[in-house]
Design an enzyme around this catalytic site. Structure first.
Site, mmCIF file in Angstrom:
data_model
loop_
_atom_site.group_PDB
_atom_site.id
_atom_site.type_symbol
_atom_site.label_atom_id
_atom_site.label_comp_id
_atom_site.label_asym_id
_atom_site.label_seq_id
_atom_site.Cartn_x
_atom_site.Cartn_y
_atom_site.Cartn_z
ATOM 1 C CD GLU A 161 48.282 34.923 32.546
ATOM 2 O OE1 GLU A 161 48.067 35.849 31.815
ATOM 3 O OE2 GLU A 161 47.785 34.871 32.579
ATOM 4 C CG HIS A 218 39.291 32.705 32.669
ATOM 5 N ND1 HIS A 218 39.577 31.608 32.700
ATOM 6 C CD2 HIS A 218 39.003 32.958 31.466
ATOM 7 C CE1 HIS A 218 39.927 31.342 31.290
ATOM 8 N NE2 HIS A 218 39.666 32.251 30.821
ATOM 9 C CD GLU A 249 38.118 28.407 30.155
ATOM 10 O OE1 GLU A 249 38.911 27.491 30.495
ATOM 11 O OE2 GLU A 249 37.876 28.976 28.947
ATOM 12 C CB VAL A 277 39.262 43.132 29.498
ATOM 13 C CG1 VAL A 277 40.759 43.413 29.687
ATOM 14 C CG2 VAL A 277 39.641 41.019 29.368
ATOM 15 C CG HIS A 281 34.935 34.122 28.281
ATOM 16 N ND1 HIS A 281 34.964 32.268 27.968
ATOM 17 C CD2 HIS A 281 37.037 33.088 28.984
ATOM 18 C CE1 HIS A 281 36.293 31.849 28.233
ATOM 19 N NE2 HIS A 281 37.216 32.400 28.650
#
Length: 332
Positions: A161, A218, A249, A277, A281
């Site tokens: 990203e 994450h 994940e 943040v 999740h």
């Protein structure tokens, strides 16, 4: 119905890429954009967040500053985040980072850009607040005559990203006299040491020898997923043997973390997100009541569980790392 929503969300990402402003993407590059989001593991989470949160309150959106104002001036500091539609967490994390950067760099107008159009659209439709995506933020900067642009991502790592963000901005480079990038949170060895100090200091009251302190990241399929293993190795080497890192994940998994906790003589478990943040999740996969949540899994094993639902952006020491990254970008 769930399948149709997934398809609709996937199309929204692709469509947003196709019609992106100064990035000039083709249909082929738009497909790559959608796949990049999926590879980073964010496609699933942003669909979940936009789709599942309506049954509970995420806070007052009006308390947050969308930072989409004009009258920017010649120097702008654009803070780019994935985004979250959890209003309180957005204000306490992303908003707090932006506020600290504004205080640290008074010569720059601080503005906001989100990379998730699904999150942007959800906030706009639900709360009537429009947050700029990266293309809109760049166009706003050019329309306002910005000459010097500093971009600081709040991303945890230098992953897919982040690379896509750099490519998008590169396509607009002719619109500015200078553009510099700050680094993601976990980039240098010094960053890892600073984050370690921040998270261990933040949880020191629970470090009593009987508590396993578990952070949930994450995770991504990209090589950058190695930051989680690196952080675990650093914690262990520095004597924090009751600190454990896992992901939702990717690797390490919940099962990996559970095995390490069960190998020790712990009576309780503290769970906290290793994310900027505290969104879907943190609230559901970590602290939720569902059978497959981290909280439920540890409770089923007989542990007392304490959930600290707070994002890294709420930590002042974490925010200082972003300030240091901007200072480095400007100076270099």
């Amino acid at each position: 119905m769930r399948f149709k929503k997934l398809l609709a969300a996937a199309f929204a990402v692709t469509a947003a890429a196709v019609f992106a402003g100064c990035s000039g993407q083709t249909a082929d590059s738009a497909q790559t954009s959608a796949e990049t989001v999926k590879e980073d593991g964010e496609m699933t989470s942003e669909i979940q967040e936009a789709d599942s949160e309506e049954n509970y309150d995420t806070g007052d959106a009006s308390l947050d500053n969308a930072r989409n104002q004009d009258d920017i001036g010649e120097s702008e500091l654009l803070v780019v985040s994935f985004g979250t539609s959890y209003n309180d967490s957005r204000r306490l994390t992303i908003g707090a980072i932006e506020n600290d950067l504004e205080a640290a760099f008074p010569d720059y107008s601080v503005r906001r850009g989100f990379t998730s159009n699904i999150i942007i659209d959800h906030i706009n439709s639900r709360d009537g607040i429009l947050i700029d995506d990266v293309d809109a933020a760049l166009k706003r900067a050019m329309d306002n005559g910005v000459k010097n642009l500093v971009i600081q991502p709040t991303h945890l790592m230098n992953g897919l990203e982040y690379d896509e963000l750099v490519d998008t901005v590169a396509n607009c480079a002719d619109g500015f006299e200078s553009i510099v990038f700050g680094e993601p949170l976990l980039t240098s060895d010094e960053d890892f040491a600073a984050v370690e100090k921040a998270i261990t200091g933040w949880t020191s009251e629970y470090d009593d020898g009987e508590t396993a302190i578990c952070f949930m990241g994450h995770g991504t399929e990209a090589d950058s997923n190695g930051v989680y293993t690196k952080m675990q190795e650093l914690l262990t080497a520095d004597g924090y043997e009751n600190y454990f890192i896992g992901t939702v994940e990717a690797q390490p998994t919940l099962d990996d973390v559970m095995a390490k906790v069960k190998a020790g003589d712990y009576k309780r478990v503290v769970l906290e997100p290793l994310m900027v943040v505290a969104g879907d999740h943190a609230n559901n996969d970590m602290a939720g009541d569902e059978e497959d949540s981290w909280r439920s899994a540890f409770e089923a094993e007989g542990y007392e569980v304490i959930c600290l639902v707070r994002g890294l952006g709420e930590n002042e020491d974490i925010r200082q790392i972003y300030i240091d990254h901007v200072k480095k970008a400007i100076s270099e």
